[in-house]
Motif scaffolding. Structure first.
Motif, PDB file in Angstrom:
ATOM      1  N   VAL A 120       0.835  -1.205   0.000  1.00  0.00           N
ATOM      2  CA  VAL A 120       0.000   0.000   0.000  1.00  0.00           C
ATOM      3  C   VAL A 120       0.869   1.254   0.000  1.00  0.00           C
ATOM      4  O   VAL A 120       0.598   2.214  -0.731  1.00  0.00           O
ATOM      5  N   VAL A 121       1.932   1.251   0.797  1.00  0.00           N
ATOM      6  CA  VAL A 121       2.851   2.393   0.815  1.00  0.00           C
ATOM      7  C   VAL A 121       3.462   2.596  -0.570  1.00  0.00           C
ATOM      8  O   VAL A 121       3.538   3.726  -1.073  1.00  0.00           O
ATOM      9  N   THR A 122       3.895   1.516  -1.206  1.00  0.00           N
ATOM     10  CA  THR A 122       4.494   1.599  -2.544  1.00  0.00           C
ATOM     11  C   THR A 122       3.492   2.143  -3.560  1.00  0.00           C
ATOM     12  O   THR A 122       3.830   2.988  -4.405  1.00  0.00           O
ATOM     13  N   ALA A 123       2.242   1.670  -3.475  1.00  0.00           N
ATOM     14  CA  ALA A 123       1.218   2.134  -4.413  1.00  0.00           C
ATOM     15  C   ALA A 123       0.917   3.621  -4.216  1.00  0.00           C
ATOM     16  O   ALA A 123       0.761   4.369  -5.193  1.00  0.00           O
ATOM     17  N   LEU A 124       0.839   4.054  -2.971  1.00  0.00           N
ATOM     18  CA  LEU A 124       0.587   5.471  -2.688  1.00  0.00           C
ATOM     19  C   LEU A 124       1.758   6.327  -3.159  1.00  0.00           C
ATOM     20  O   LEU A 124       1.573   7.401  -3.745  1.00  0.00           O
ATOM     21  N   THR A 125       2.967   5.846  -2.918  1.00  0.00           N
ATOM     22  CA  THR A 125       4.156   6.583  -3.341  1.00  0.00           C
ATOM     23  C   THR A 125       4.205   6.706  -4.860  1.00  0.00           C
ATOM     24  O   THR A 125       4.536   7.767  -5.407  1.00  0.00           O
ATOM     25  N   ALA A 126       3.849   5.628  -5.543  1.00  0.00           N
ATOM     26  CA  ALA A 126       3.847   5.638  -7.009  1.00  0.00           C
ATOM     27  C   ALA A 126       2.830   6.620  -7.571  1.00  0.00           C
ATOM     28  O   ALA A 126       2.980   7.108  -8.694  1.00  0.00           O
ATOM     29  N   SER A 127       1.789   6.912  -6.779  1.00  0.00           N
ATOM     30  CA  SER A 127       0.774   7.872  -7.233  1.00  0.00           C
ATOM     31  C   SER A 127       1.137   9.307  -6.846  1.00  0.00           C
ATOM     32  O   SER A 127       0.338  10.228  -7.028  1.00  0.00           O
ATOM     33  N   GLY A 128       2.346   9.499  -6.307  1.00  0.00           N
ATOM     34  CA  GLY A 128       2.830  10.849  -6.018  1.00  0.00           C
ATOM     35  C   GLY A 128       2.639  11.308  -4.584  1.00  0.00           C
ATOM     36  O   GLY A 128       2.832  12.491  -4.289  1.00  0.00           O
ATOM     37  N   LEU A 129       2.289  10.395  -3.694  1.00  0.00           N
ATOM     38  CA  LEU A 129       2.063  10.754  -2.295  1.00  0.00           C
ATOM     39  C   LEU A 129       3.204  10.246  -1.428  1.00  0.00           C
ATOM     40  O   LEU A 129       3.902   9.311  -1.780  1.00  0.00           O
ATOM     41  N   ARG A 130       3.371  10.879  -0.278  1.00  0.00           N
ATOM     42  CA  ARG A 130       4.305  10.376   0.725  1.00  0.00           C
ATOM     43  C   ARG A 130       3.504   9.543   1.713  1.00  0.00           C
ATOM     44  O   ARG A 130       2.467   9.984   2.201  1.00  0.00           O
ATOM     45  N   ALA A 131       3.986   8.352   2.008  1.00  0.00           N
ATOM     46  CA  ALA A 131       3.215   7.438   2.848  1.00  0.00           C
ATOM     47  C   ALA A 131       4.143   6.600   3.704  1.00  0.00           C
ATOM     48  O   ALA A 131       5.327   6.425   3.392  1.00  0.00           O
ATOM     49  N   LEU A 132       3.603   6.078   4.796  1.00  0.00           N
ATOM     50  CA  LEU A 132       4.354   5.168   5.647  1.00  0.00           C
ATOM     51  C   LEU A 132       3.400   4.274   6.413  1.00  0.00           C
ATOM     52  O   LEU A 132       2.228   4.612   6.614  1.00  0.00           O
ATOM     53  N   ALA A 133       3.915   3.133   6.837  1.00  0.00           N
ATOM     54  CA  ALA A 133       3.208   2.235   7.753  1.00  0.00           C
ATOM     55  C   ALA A 133       3.873   2.418   9.112  1.00  0.00           C
ATOM     56  O   ALA A 133       5.016   1.982   9.294  1.00  0.00           O
ATOM     57  N   PRO A 134       3.224   3.070  10.063  1.00  0.00           N
ATOM     58  CA  PRO A 134       3.883   3.393  11.341  1.00  0.00           C
ATOM     59  C   PRO A 134       4.481   2.200  12.069  1.00  0.00           C
ATOM     60  O   PRO A 134       5.539   2.322  12.691  1.00  0.00           O
ATOM     61  N   THR A 135       3.849   1.017  12.008  1.00  0.00           N
ATOM     62  CA  THR A 135       4.397  -0.125  12.737  1.00  0.00           C
ATOM     63  C   THR A 135       5.656  -0.694  12.082  1.00  0.00           C
ATOM     64  O   THR A 135       6.387  -1.472  12.708  1.00  0.00           O
ATOM     65  N   LEU A 136       5.906  -0.310  10.821  1.00  0.00           N
ATOM     66  CA  LEU A 136       7.120  -0.767  10.146  1.00  0.00           C
ATOM     67  C   LEU A 136       8.210   0.300  10.158  1.00  0.00           C
ATOM     68  O   LEU A 136       9.323   0.052   9.686  1.00  0.00           O
TER      69      LEU A 136
END
Length: 294
Positions: A120-136
């Motif tokens: 999900v983070v990779t998909a969001l990043t590919a769409s131009g957003l900054r994203a993270l999974a806090p537990t990771l």
């Protein structure tokens, strides 16, 4: 914005992404539930104030991952991964030790969940957003809550609660529309989301005891006697897992130590859904509220 729910479901529909183990031809989880919340929802701050100053709100977690940034909007995405009927049935038959299926789901199923977070983070990043999974995130850590004992800087269950996906039971497990036999994940990003309505006002609204029913199902299912009418003793629960079920999984099941138990999540009225009595009462209550004269 990216159709995130479709992204999650497509990932899980691929057998190699959603396997109970590398050697079994069974899936780890059924169809997920997905919910959303505004990262600045006041409930996140209320949870932080309740748990401890170490706990992070979505905006704090984002700023830590992306220093010097302050996006206008923070979106939170949470999901529920329901255990399959096969896993629940196997676990339901156990009394003091976890079933093999449950231990596999705890080990390999959480690997599925971790890979889903990254996807999900990779998909969001590919769409131009900054994203993270806090537990990771490398900054994620365990901590000691003055009120609740051991805790962490980010809780998947509390996040799902804010995202409208469920409320807590007596055992601290999250009761959702797919029940309590679940795993939970979440991701945050600098985006705007439409928050999922929270069809509840109390943090234990889906628990039968909140509705005056003297349900003791999870109390009876707990081999550690860590659940009482007063709630869940996390230290007693942890001691049993570390001293009994973890070595059992290593010696008798998987050859590696796994913190597997979850007996309080099956063989109970909220195993696979919100109890019918609770559903009826909440529906009645909302109908009555809607019909009250102004």
């Amino acid at each position: 914005m990216l159709q995130i729910e479709d992204t999650i479901k497509t990932f899980l529909s691929t057998p190699e992404n959603n396997s109970l183990s590398p050697h079994w031809g069974f899936r780890a989880f059924d169809q997920p539930l997905v919910g959303y919340a505004d990262g600045d929802d006041p409930l996140f701050t209320a949870i932080k104030n309740d748990i401890g100053t170490f706990y992070q709100t979505p905006r704090e977690a984002f700023r830590q991952a992306f220093p010097g940034t302050s996006p206008k909007h923070i979106g939170v995405i949470a999901w529920i991964l329901p255990h399959t009927e096969r896993t629940r049935r196997a676990h339901r038959s156990m009394t003091d030790m976890p079933s093999l299926n449950w231990s596999l789901a705890r080990l390999f199923g959480e690997n599925v969940n971790e890979n889903l977070r990254r996807h999900v983070v990779t998909a969001l990043t590919a769409s131009g957003l900054r994203a993270l999974a806090p537990t990771l995130a490398p900054e994620w850590t365990r901590a000691q809550s003055p009120r609740y004992g051991f805790a962490s800087t980010w809780s998947e269950r509390h996040t799902a609660f804010v995202c409208g996906l469920g409320t807590f039971g007596l055992s601290d497990g999250l009761i959702t529309a797919k029940g309590k036999a679940i795993r939970v994940g979440s991701v945050i990003a600098d985006c705007t989301v439409t928050p999922t309505p929270r069809p509840y006002t109390h943090h234990q609204e889906y628990c039968l005891r909140t509705h005056g029913v003297d349900c003791k199902a999870c109390i009876k299912r707990c081999p550690a006697h860590a659940i009482t009418p007063s709630g869940h003793d996390k230290e007693q629960c942890k001691t049993y897992i570390r001293g009994s079920t973890r070595p059992y999984v290593e010696e008798q099941q998987l050859g590696v130590p796994v913190n597997s138990c979850g007996l309080c999540q099956t063989g109970i009225p909220c195993e696979a859904g919100i109890p019918k009595l609770v559903q009826r009462r909440l529906k009645l209550s909302r109908n009555q509220t809607a019909s009250c004269p102004q």
